[in-house]
Design a protein around this motif. Structure first.
Motif, PDB file in Angstrom:
ATOM      1  N   CYS A   1       7.603  -7.376   6.194  1.00 60.64           N
ATOM      2  CA  CYS A   1       7.048  -8.264   7.221  1.00 60.64           C
ATOM      3  C   CYS A   1       6.655  -7.483   8.465  1.00 60.64           C
ATOM      4  N   TRP A   2       7.519  -6.564   8.861  1.00 58.68           N
ATOM      5  CA  TRP A   2       7.267  -5.813  10.084  1.00 58.68           C
ATOM      6  C   TRP A   2       5.975  -4.999   9.985  1.00 58.68           C
TER       7      TRP A   2
ATOM      8  N   VAL B   1       3.403  -7.561  10.953  1.00 57.14           N
ATOM      9  CA  VAL B   1       3.528  -8.009  12.345  1.00 57.14           C
ATOM     10  C   VAL B   1       3.091  -6.918  13.320  1.00 57.14           C
ATOM     11  N   GLN B   2       3.324  -5.664  12.994  1.00 57.28           N
ATOM     12  CA  GLN B   2       2.981  -4.558  13.890  1.00 57.28           C
ATOM     13  C   GLN B   2       1.501  -4.526  14.250  1.00 57.28           C
TER      14      GLN B   2
ATOM     15  N   VAL C   1       1.537  -6.621  17.426  1.00 55.28           N
ATOM     16  CA  VAL C   1       2.863  -6.581  18.035  1.00 55.28           C
ATOM     17  C   VAL C   1       2.848  -7.028  19.498  1.00 55.28           C
TER      18      VAL C   1
ATOM     19  N   VAL D   1       2.418 -10.879  19.553  1.00 54.67           N
ATOM     20  CA  VAL D   1       3.647 -11.546  19.117  1.00 54.67           C
ATOM     21  C   VAL D   1       4.696 -11.493  20.221  1.00 54.67           C
TER      22      VAL D   1
ATOM     23  N   ILE E   1       6.239 -15.117  14.868  1.00 49.67           N
ATOM     24  CA  ILE E   1       5.723 -14.305  13.760  1.00 49.67           C
ATOM     25  C   ILE E   1       5.291 -15.135  12.563  1.00 49.67           C
TER      26      ILE E   1
ATOM     27  N   HIS F   1       1.646 -15.256  11.613  1.00 51.09           N
ATOM     28  CA  HIS F   1       1.118 -13.977  11.121  1.00 51.09           C
ATOM     29  C   HIS F   1       1.518 -13.714   9.672  1.00 51.09           C
ATOM     30  N   LEU F   2       2.485 -14.478   9.190  1.00 45.56           N
ATOM     31  CA  LEU F   2       3.019 -14.266   7.845  1.00 45.56           C
ATOM     32  C   LEU F   2       2.943 -15.524   6.991  1.00 45.56           C
TER      33      LEU F   2
ATOM     34  N   TRP G   1       5.404 -16.410   3.954  1.00 46.23           N
ATOM     35  CA  TRP G   1       6.645 -16.910   4.569  1.00 46.23           C
ATOM     36  C   TRP G   1       7.389 -17.879   3.654  1.00 46.23           C
TER      37      TRP G   1
ATOM     38  N   TRP H   1      15.119 -12.771   8.927  1.00 51.21           N
ATOM     39  CA  TRP H   1      14.873 -12.563  10.358  1.00 51.21           C
ATOM     40  C   TRP H   1      15.999 -13.150  11.197  1.00 51.21           C
TER      41      TRP H   1
END
Length: 193
Positions: free
Chosen positions: A56-57, A60-61, A64, A67, A159, A162-163, A167, A175
């Protein structure tokens, strides 16, 4: 329209719905009650959750800063009393541009901490040291321990968009567990002074 709402609208293209209240654990009178037992063992994160968090990260980056800003704007909207806990936001005479720059810089620092924690899941002692030191620093800034648990739910709600294609409840739990672990060590540091 408040500055926080303008920033959020600019970033998301939408107004705040006010629905974020349900994403934060609060009592009916909006007080937060956190009991912390430093003798209790730290929350656990499974290997599968570590894998989920790292995957996920990576996504998300890409956004970033966005977020991070959305997380803080949401936090300040749902819990305005937290705003003044941040030294850098206490400055009275800031322009919208200066305020936005301060907000962005702080959001990026917090996202940097999340990044470090995710990659220190392979070395929990380093994660413990990082977050315990963070707790000590925040205690020195006079941040109330009751504010510590508020960031996780705000971050998660920031987040999710974004996912959204990946998700699941499993992602939510991973998380949530990460932030519980981070908060555990942060509170431990805050209690050590």
């Amino acid at each position: 329209m408040s500055l926080l709402k303008r920033i959020k609208k600019c970033l998301t293209g939408a107004n705040q719905t006010g629905d974020n209240q349900s994403s934060v654990m609060i009592s009916k009178n909006k007080d937060i009650f956190i009991r912390f037992d430093p003798q209790k063992t730290a929350p656990e994160i499974s290997e599968r959750e570590v894998e989920i968090l790292k995957d996920c990260w990576n996504i998300v980056q890409r956004d970033v800063a966005k977020v991070g800003i959305i997380s803080f704007v949401g936090l300040f909207e749902t819990h305005p009393e937290v705003h003044d806990a941040f030294m850098s936001f206490r400055v009275v005479n800031t322009s919208d541009t200066e305020y936005s720059a301060i907000l962005r810089a702080h959001a990026l620092r917090v996202m940097g901490t999340v990044d470090k924690c995710i990659y220190r899941l392979d070395n929990r002692d380093k994660l413990r040291e990082l977050m315990t030191e963070m707790g000590i620093r925040h205690k020195n800034y006079s941040v109330k321990t009751k504010f510590i648990d508020l960031m996780g739910p705000q971050f998660i709600s920031s987040i999710k968009p974004h996912l959204e294609t990946v998700w699941t409840d499993e992602h939510e739990k991973a998380w949530d567990n990460l932030f519980k672990l981070m908060c555990y060590y942060m509170r431990k540091g805050m209690c050590s002074i």
